[in-house]
Design a protein around this motif. Structure first.
Motif, PDB file in Angstrom:
ATOM      1  N   GLN A  48       0.816  -1.221   0.000  1.00 36.91           N
ATOM      2  CA  GLN A  48       0.000   0.000   0.000  1.00 36.91           C
ATOM      3  C   GLN A  48       0.851   1.274   0.000  1.00 36.91           C
ATOM      4  O   GLN A  48       0.314   2.376   0.025  1.00 36.91           O
ATOM      5  N   GLY A  49       2.188   1.122  -0.005  1.00 37.86           N
ATOM      6  CA  GLY A  49       3.049   2.293   0.087  1.00 37.86           C
ATOM      7  C   GLY A  49       3.224   2.775   1.514  1.00 37.86           C
ATOM      8  O   GLY A  49       3.775   3.854   1.743  1.00 37.86           O
TER       9      GLY A  49
ATOM     10  N   GLY B  80      13.233  12.305  -3.741  1.00 32.51           N
ATOM     11  CA  GLY B  80      12.237  12.579  -4.770  1.00 32.51           C
ATOM     12  C   GLY B  80      12.267  11.539  -5.878  1.00 32.51           C
ATOM     13  O   GLY B  80      11.220  11.111  -6.369  1.00 32.51           O
ATOM     14  N   ALA B  81      13.475  11.130  -6.261  1.00 32.64           N
ATOM     15  CA  ALA B  81      13.617  10.079  -7.274  1.00 32.64           C
ATOM     16  C   ALA B  81      13.021   8.766  -6.767  1.00 32.64           C
ATOM     17  O   ALA B  81      12.337   8.046  -7.509  1.00 32.64           O
ATOM     18  N   LEU B  82      13.282   8.442  -5.486  1.00 34.40           N
ATOM     19  CA  LEU B  82      12.708   7.228  -4.908  1.00 34.40           C
ATOM     20  C   LEU B  82      11.187   7.321  -4.876  1.00 34.40           C
ATOM     21  O   LEU B  82      10.491   6.347  -5.213  1.00 34.40           O
ATOM     22  N   THR B  83      10.669   8.478  -4.492  1.00 35.19           N
ATOM     23  CA  THR B  83       9.220   8.673  -4.430  1.00 35.19           C
ATOM     24  C   THR B  83       8.580   8.481  -5.795  1.00 35.19           C
ATOM     25  O   THR B  83       7.537   7.828  -5.930  1.00 35.19           O
ATOM     26  N   GLU B  84       9.211   9.023  -6.818  1.00 36.80           N
ATOM     27  CA  GLU B  84       8.656   8.889  -8.163  1.00 36.80           C
ATOM     28  C   GLU B  84       8.762   7.449  -8.654  1.00 36.80           C
ATOM     29  O   GLU B  84       7.873   6.951  -9.353  1.00 36.80           O
ATOM     30  N   HIS B  85       9.846   6.759  -8.269  1.00 38.78           N
ATOM     31  CA  HIS B  85       9.998   5.358  -8.672  1.00 38.78           C
ATOM     32  C   HIS B  85       8.891   4.492  -8.087  1.00 38.78           C
ATOM     33  O   HIS B  85       8.448   3.523  -8.726  1.00 38.78           O
ATOM     34  N   TYR B  86       8.444   4.841  -6.888  1.00 36.59           N
ATOM     35  CA  TYR B  86       7.381   4.074  -6.246  1.00 36.59           C
ATOM     36  C   TYR B  86       6.094   4.075  -7.077  1.00 36.59           C
ATOM     37  O   TYR B  86       5.272   3.169  -6.958  1.00 36.59           O
ATOM     38  N   ARG B  87       5.897   5.062  -7.907  1.00 31.21           N
ATOM     39  CA  ARG B  87       4.698   5.091  -8.748  1.00 31.21           C
ATOM     40  C   ARG B  87       4.744   4.007  -9.817  1.00 31.21           C
ATOM     41  O   ARG B  87       3.711   3.614 -10.362  1.00 31.21           O
TER      42      ARG B  87
ATOM     43  N   GLU C  70       6.867   1.088  -9.229  1.00 31.08           N
ATOM     44  CA  GLU C  70       7.112  -0.169  -8.521  1.00 31.08           C
ATOM     45  C   GLU C  70       6.891   0.090  -7.028  1.00 31.08           C
ATOM     46  O   GLU C  70       7.831   0.327  -6.275  1.00 31.08           O
ATOM     47  N   LEU C  71       5.635   0.041  -6.616  1.00 32.21           N
ATOM     48  CA  LEU C  71       5.276   0.436  -5.250  1.00 32.21           C
ATOM     49  C   LEU C  71       5.868  -0.482  -4.197  1.00 32.21           C
ATOM     50  O   LEU C  71       6.120  -0.058  -3.070  1.00 32.21           O
ATOM     51  N   THR C  72       6.113  -1.725  -4.556  1.00 29.62           N
ATOM     52  CA  THR C  72       6.581  -2.690  -3.557  1.00 29.62           C
ATOM     53  C   THR C  72       8.094  -2.748  -3.434  1.00 29.62           C
ATOM     54  O   THR C  72       8.616  -3.522  -2.627  1.00 29.62           O
ATOM     55  N   GLY C  73       8.826  -1.967  -4.224  1.00 29.34           N
ATOM     56  CA  GLY C  73      10.272  -2.070  -4.111  1.00 29.34           C
ATOM     57  C   GLY C  73      11.008  -1.064  -4.956  1.00 29.34           C
ATOM     58  O   GLY C  73      10.419  -0.192  -5.606  1.00 29.34           O
ATOM     59  N   PHE C  74      12.320  -1.178  -4.959  1.00 30.90           N
ATOM     60  CA  PHE C  74      13.206  -0.303  -5.715  1.00 30.90           C
ATOM     61  C   PHE C  74      14.158  -1.208  -6.499  1.00 30.90           C
ATOM     62  O   PHE C  74      15.141  -1.717  -5.965  1.00 30.90           O
ATOM     63  N   PHE C  75      13.784  -1.486  -7.759  1.00 30.86           N
ATOM     64  CA  PHE C  75      14.529  -2.415  -8.613  1.00 30.86           C
ATOM     65  C   PHE C  75      14.717  -3.767  -7.926  1.00 30.86           C
ATOM     66  O   PHE C  75      15.801  -4.341  -7.880  1.00 30.86           O
ATOM     67  N   GLY C  76      13.590  -4.245  -7.365  1.00 27.83           N
ATOM     68  CA  GLY C  76      13.599  -5.550  -6.730  1.00 27.83           C
ATOM     69  C   GLY C  76      13.929  -5.537  -5.254  1.00 27.83           C
ATOM     70  O   GLY C  76      13.740  -6.549  -4.565  1.00 27.83           O
TER      71      GLY C  76
ATOM     72  N   GLY D 259      10.445  -0.501   0.908  1.00 25.65           N
ATOM     73  CA  GLY D 259       9.309  -0.107   1.723  1.00 25.65           C
ATOM     74  C   GLY D 259       9.423  -0.536   3.173  1.00 25.65           C
ATOM     75  O   GLY D 259       8.795   0.058   4.054  1.00 25.65           O
ATOM     76  N   GLN D 260      10.219  -1.561   3.455  1.00 25.70           N
ATOM     77  CA  GLN D 260      10.418  -1.986   4.837  1.00 25.70           C
ATOM     78  C   GLN D 260      11.161  -0.923   5.634  1.00 25.70           C
ATOM     79  O   GLN D 260      10.965  -0.783   6.844  1.00 25.70           O
ATOM     80  N   LEU D 261      12.020  -0.168   4.957  1.00 30.09           N
ATOM     81  CA  LEU D 261      12.808   0.864   5.622  1.00 30.09           C
ATOM     82  C   LEU D 261      12.309   2.264   5.316  1.00 30.09           C
ATOM     83  O   LEU D 261      12.228   3.118   6.206  1.00 30.09           O
ATOM     84  N   LEU D 262      11.941   2.512   4.044  1.00 26.69           N
ATOM     85  CA  LEU D 262      11.580   3.859   3.603  1.00 26.69           C
ATOM     86  C   LEU D 262      10.412   3.773   2.632  1.00 26.69           C
ATOM     87  O   LEU D 262      10.596   3.888   1.424  1.00 26.69           O
ATOM     88  N   PRO D 263       9.197   3.528   3.127  1.00 25.21           N
ATOM     89  CA  PRO D 263       8.044   3.401   2.221  1.00 25.21           C
ATOM     90  C   PRO D 263       7.700   4.729   1.538  1.00 25.21           C
ATOM     91  O   PRO D 263       8.269   5.779   1.874  1.00 25.21           O
TER      92      PRO D 263
END
Length: 592
Positions: A178-179, A308-315, A317-323, A327-331
């Motif tokens: 859910q982000g 900001g780049a991480l935030t935009e990437h979540y749009r 791949e909401l569940t992760g950052f390149f796999g 989200g466990q540390l910085l949702p």
């Protein structure tokens, strides 16, 4: 004929004469600024009182059709705290205000509960089920002013139970899909209070105001099941605001064409002066400290870009950052919070550094211990930045003890930093203005209050004053009232008084460089103060159309918000004129 460049000796003579005599704003400019400010803030004061008096009612309790209590005021306000503290306003929104990755919880609650009711009535064979639902929400919802109790119908009570189940399946998930942090809402008690808050806003969005054909939120959000559609006021003032925009822009160009030689930047009024080279300027202790603050600002800007780049990437791949399950540390909710906060931090820091750096250039001296005070201010800024970001992480993780949430939990969007750090930041900005005042004090003595040094001080003082207004929007402040004061910071602080201080700094730099005379700079500052504020002050109300305020805020907000574009158009024309002035002066300086 080309203007003859003046010699260094002549330039120094002009500068000394400016220091000795000093220019100041004419009576007409002072009256114009006073009139615009007085008119704008008088209207805002009246509407503030109307907001307190006519906000959508916050009940002592909500009861079902069977007379049993569904939620108390304390539970609704606790749900409001959870909405802020767990970062839900950075994921979704309420009454249209918040983030847009998740749902608007007011609209979602209204749609799902009314759809379920329409379906149930249709299955029961009742005629025109949508009309029955509309009557339940718009006509049969009762708020008793004497007992301060809202009574929900049988359908609304069932809808509340439905939404408890819905949000248990979404907001209490054990993963980051859910982000949000896993298990963002910890237990059934928190879930109950949060859904009560959503349900209260949904009730207010559909229930008619007394003696009015529209809801407490001016029929927002749009929902055909309860006949939420644009009001007559909305249509009328939208049309009138468009007329004001087009007509006002035409009038502005007519005035500019007629009197353009009497206002703005003018080559014949601006002497071509020599000035000291950068390597001839010796930095004072406070200016050296300000350089460290500028370096800190660059670090904050870099951090903002990264989150900001991480935030935009979540749009994507909401569940992760390149796999990687970031989200466990910085949702998403934390990264968006930090992105917004860092943008405000480095912007505010840049103004603080700019004011400290420019002040000694104005006076050519500074008092003792000024550098030490500046280093103390830098330390305070770093403490507020790191402390608030860390506390926001703990808040969204649900690790702040309940008895400390009032001071250390995340707050309203854009004012996310916890109350403790918000107070420290406000105090720090007042300390900054004291530092600037200590440097300017030698120039302020004997100068008129409308001279350039005083305008520099007054415009700087507006920065902490209008940020402090945000303290009126506490975690438990009625949502309508909180939104009213919150946007004094988001709109007035950012779009009016920060811009005004920028104008003063730039104008003063041009005076120090010899690009324009002090009298011209003061006229530009006073003119910009009028232009920024004539629409900008009352235009703040365009943020409060649908949060439970009376409909006159829509009228004032629509009209004056559209009018804000007119002075910005004028300032664009003036900026082009100034660029031409600079080109002509450079040409004159280089001619033999």
């Amino acid at each position: 004929m080309a203007t003859k460049p003046v010699s260094r000796a002549e330039a120094a003579k002009i500068a000394r004469r400016s220091d000795t005599v000093g220019a100041y704003a004419g009576k007409g400019w002072v009256q114009a600024v006073a009139f615009v400010m007085l008119l704008g803030f008088t209207i805002m004061a009246v509407l503030a009182m109307r907001t307190y008096a006519l906000s959508m009612p916050l009940p002592d309790k909500i009861v079902g059709n069977d007379g049993k209590t569904i939620a108390t005021q304390e539970q609704i306000l606790h749900g409001q705290e959870l909405f802020q503290g767990r970062g839900l306003q950075q994921y979704g929104s309420v009454l249209g205000h918040g983030a847009y990755l998740g749902p608007d919880y007011t609209a979602e609650y209204l749609r799902l509960t009314t759809d379920a009711a329409v379906k149930e009535y249709r299955e029961q064979g009742k005629q025109d089920p949508r009309e029955l639902v509309k009557n339940e929400w718009r006509k049969e919802n009762k708020y008793d002013e004497q007992t301060k109790t809202i009574t929900w119908s049988a359908g609304e009570t069932k809808g509340y139970q439905l939404m408890l189940k819905h949000y248990r399946e979404t907001l209490m998930k054990g993963d980051t899909s859910q982000g949000l942090f896993p298990d963002a809402i910890k237990n059934d008690e928190e879930l109950h209070d949060l859904v009560a808050f959503f349900g209260w806003t949904a009730w207010a969005s559909a229930a008619d105001r007394p003696d009015q054909p529209y809801s407490y939120t001016n029929n927002w959000p749009s929902e055909p099941n309860v006949d939420n559609k644009p009001t007559a006021d909305l249509m009328v003032w939208s049309a009138l605001s468009l007329i004001a925009l087009i007509g006002g822009t035409g009038l502005m160009f007519a005035i500019y064409g007629r009197w353009s030689r009497a206002i703005g930047w003018h080559a014949e009024e601006a002497p071509v002066l020599d000035f000291r080279q950068p390597d001839e300027v010796r930095l004072t202790p406070s200016q050296k400290a300000a350089c460290l603050l500028f370096a800190t600002i660059l670090v904050l800007f870099l951090l903002q870009a990264l989150v900001g780049a991480l935030t935009e990437h979540y749009r994507e791949e909401l569940t992760g950052f390149f796999g990687i399950d970031m989200g466990q540390l910085l949702p998403y909710t934390v990264s968006r919070t930090w992105h917004l906060q860092l943008s405000l931090f480095w912007t505010a820091g840049a103004f603080l550094a700019g004011g400290i750096f420019i002040a000694p250039l104005i006076t050519r001296r500074e008092p003792k211990k000024q550098g030490l005070l500046t280093y103390v201010l830098i330390g305070a800024v770093v403490f507020v930045v790191l402390g608030s970001l860390l506390n926001e992480w703990f808040s969204q993780k649900g690790l702040i003890p309940k008895e400390l949430t009032g001071f250390f939990s995340q707050q309203w969007e854009f004012l996310d930093l916890p109350r403790f750090f918000q107070i420290l930041l406000t105090a720090g900005m007042f300390i900054w203005i004291v530092i600037v005042w200590r440097t300017l004090s030698s120039r302020l003595k004997g100068s008129k209050k409308t001279s350039l040094p005083w305008l520099f001080l007054f415009s700087g003082l507006a920065i902490p004053m209008f940020y402090a207004v945000g303290l009126l929007a506490g975690q438990r402040t009625h949502v309508t009232v909180a939104e009213f004061w919150r946007f004094w910071v988001v709109h007035l602080w950012v779009e009016d008084f920060l811009e005004l201080f920028t104008t003063v700094m730039v104008a003063y730099i041009f005076v120090l460089l010899g690009v324009v005379r002090e009298r011209i700079a003061i006229s530009i500052i006073m003119m910009d103060a009028v232009l920024y504020s004539v629409g900008g002050v009352i235009g703040t109300l365009h943020h409060t159309y649908f949060v439970g305020t009376p409909s006159e805020q829509m009228a004032f907000g629509a009209f004056f918000s559209a009018a804000e574009v007119i002075p910005l158009t004028f300032l664009t024309v003036e900026a082009w004129g100034f660029m031409q002035l600079g080109a002509r002066q450079y040409s004159n300086r280089t001619k033999p």
